[in-house]
Design an enzyme around this catalytic site. Sequence first.
Site: not given
Ligand code: XMP
Ligand code: MG
Length: 175
Positions: A42-43, A98-99, A102, A130, A151, A158, A164
Amino acid sequence: MSEVRKEILIAKTDIDKRVRELADMISRDYEGKDLILIGILKGAFVFMADLMRYLRIPCQVDFVRLASYGTGTMSTGNITISKDIETSIQGRDVLVVEDILDTGLTLSSLVERLKKKDPRSLKVCVFLDKKDRRKVPFEAEYVGFDIPDRFVVGYGLDFNEMYRFLPDVCVIGEN
Ligand code: XMP
Ligand code: MG
């Protein structure tokens, strides 16, 4: 339960300015192309809604919903698709939106999967990055902001489905 403290990391005016800049770059790069934005639910829905309204070129949209992150704050890397795209992307110019990037596990596996559908081009636009957290090498072509390993919530992001709606990107911590 202790009170949750919220600290603004990126203010809404800075977000708005940066989203316009990204939209300008994308509009230039995709002029005359057959652009489809694929948002990751959803992000990404808030970011994608703003981004597409600042584009100066036509685009279509579709969404995928992945179940990889659970309800906590740690990425698991187990990507399952709970809602797939409903549009054919064969021969089309795809931009995944994508939001946050990570560990890179989510996007690298989604990109591999989408490439099998034979798009003409496939790039990735993330609102936040990140970079220090990567577990697999992955770079997005368009990045809104690089952020430290904290975070964050707000602007679509979220924590356990909360926050959100916040217009700024905030760091949450317990007092
Ligand atoms: P990866 O690790 O696969 O993850 O790159 C990406 C997803 O991890 C979630 N994510 C976060 N969601 N605050 C959030 O609300 C954060 O700081 C955070 N860090 C990672 C996110 O859903 C993303 O799609
Ligand atoms: Mg999330």
